[in-house]
Design an enzyme around this catalytic site. Sequence first.
Site, mmCIF file in Angstrom:
data_model
loop_
_atom_site.group_PDB
_atom_site.id
_atom_site.type_symbol
_atom_site.label_atom_id
_atom_site.label_comp_id
_atom_site.label_asym_id
_atom_site.label_seq_id
_atom_site.Cartn_x
_atom_site.Cartn_y
_atom_site.Cartn_z
ATOM 1 N N SER A 150 -16.954 -8.251 28.685
ATOM 2 C CA SER A 150 -17.031 -7.015 29.679
ATOM 3 C C SER A 150 -17.207 -5.802 28.808
ATOM 4 C CB SER A 150 -15.511 -6.820 30.209
ATOM 5 O OG SER A 150 -15.580 -5.439 30.965
ATOM 6 N N TYR A 197 -6.151 -6.129 29.976
ATOM 7 C CA TYR A 197 -7.432 -6.592 30.490
ATOM 8 C C TYR A 197 -8.550 -6.376 29.186
ATOM 9 C CZ TYR A 197 -11.857 -7.306 32.641
ATOM 10 O OH TYR A 197 -13.178 -7.565 32.997
#
Length: 687
Positions: A564, A577
Amino acid sequence: MTTAQPADTVPAPVAELVARSNRLGADPTTTNYGGGNTSAKGTASDPVTGEDVELLWVKGSGGDLGTLTAGGLAVLRLDRVRALTGVYPGVEREDEMVAAFDYCLHGKGGAAPSIDTAMHALVDAPHVDHLHPDAGIAIATAADGERLTAEIFGSRVVWVPWRRPGFQLGLDIAAIQRENPDAVGCVLGGHGITAWGTTSDEAEQRSLEIIRTAQAYLDSHGAAEPFGPVREGYQALPAPERRAKAAALAPLLRGLASTDAPQVGHFTDSDDVLDFLARAEMPRLAALGTSCPDHFLRTKVRPLVLDLPADASIDDAVVVRLRELHAAYRDDYRDYYERYAEPDSPAMRGADPAIVLVPGVGMFSYGRDKQTARVAGEYYVNAIHVMHGAEAVSAYAPIDESEKFRIEYWALEEAKLARRPKPKPLATRIALVTGAASGIGKAIATRLAAEGACVVVADLDAEKAREAAAEIGGADVAIGVAADVSDSAAVRAAVDEAVLAFGGLDLVVNNAGLSISKPLLETTERDWDLQHDVMAKGSFLVSQAAARVMIEAGLGGDIVYIASKNAVFAGPNNVAYSATKADQAHQVRLLAAELGTHGIRVNGINPDGVVRGSGIFAGGWGAQRAATYGIPESELGAFYAKRTLLGHEVLPEHVAAAVVALCGGDLTQTTGLHVPVDSGVAAAFLR
């Protein structure tokens, strides 16, 4: 003036022929996949003269009876094909006759005519079937097949000695038919059967009569154990142990079978196979090889057989023995080629086995794609049935090796291979994608399959994984498996399923994930552990299991992490996350450094937030991130797009395209790279 028949009208003989072919091809006891051919004769209007002309419609080269359509038929002027008998130069030059068929085509001619076209044209009957049923080939390959044919059928079916398919065989069968007016068909030595009839139904019924009569004779007159007694220690292992051993052996075997060219694998442990492998006569019969041309063109002349008992543990000794057997197989195949090759023979195509037999475990078959590998295995099962029948009433006596070579390295067979479409970029690659039942994972799996890969759709929800795989394609293209990536046993089980389905692994995409958006003080220990178990630990477990398979096969591979932009971009309320994405990003670097010596490339992709089609965003993450930014959830995708340099929203398909770019063959020297797929987030630029 006669009006030409509309181009979209299917003549009655064609409709009957296609229906008959589909029925015959649907029954595996009648013919094999892609084997045999059928024909019909009839009249149609010549679109130029308006006069009726007699035509031959015959299954074209490379087609399959079970799935045949009118478009798969070659269409020829019957008078012109029969006129070729006047210019036939003799058996030594009969290959020239295939090119002559081009001058006999009606209109555009439909599919390419097969080598058996002459048989169908020259036999004086409106409908002809040429089939390769196991029972028929058992009689055809029996040492005293001619005597058996007379005993089983009397004058109703006539024996035709072995002759390579071609124009001369067509002349032979036509002569047999003329000389035996009461005959309904013939047994072709070493090959199969041919039947004919006045109507389509009559031809079909006569084909079935020959097959059923032959099978009834084998059943009533055959020996109880034609393969001999069971060898002690070679019986089938219990199913769980058998499948585990198969999964352990599969990567090594695929690597050996791919020495000359990458192959996809298929595993078969049917009762017929396991019984054959356990029997005393198996080594002798396996060494004799297959007989029917359709068989050995797919299975090669003989299999590689592991000469160890079923309970032999998979240790260094077994690996060494398999490598020895493989080297000996390659030497034997090279000798076979050099023994029979002529100066104008096609080059040797490859010396690796297409069939590997492992007593107690099963059969591994290989091909350029999953369907080819599966069909090769099916053909060897047919060959087992043939050997069983022939040994039951006589002795199995396949055609000579020299004849096998003449067909395997036939210029006409080479031309058929040349007509194959160009392989897709990911052909022969076997991919496993985690979290692939929806969103980015599903888009990746779909794109990989479209580029030619065999795909394993792995997901926590097994049913959704199977549904996604079914949408992508049949079992020759994609399968769905359950995979809790945080559980090492579940990961190993998923990898084993992949290996048993397709032979190994070449490409793994670590995509499974979830997202919990909370500020630091609200993030619980459970939140932290869950995120890290699925993404950091899960990626580690999947990469470890996959690397073990890739290293064993020795074919290299690709591991791709869907990380990501958050791996480098510090966004608000996202500590668990983003931290686990940073963990994944560094795993890419660490594994690239470690696995490069094995030819395994490890790369990552850093997407921006993918809102549309994302299971993560639909599962609550979208609402949490929208609340963080103080916008409606429906505007989240547009919000992400506005803050990028390109101003475009990132979609699952964009991430899938990046995976293909990394693994599709153009970046073969790239490893340890992170590719941003974020439309340009300046704060996430890699440094």
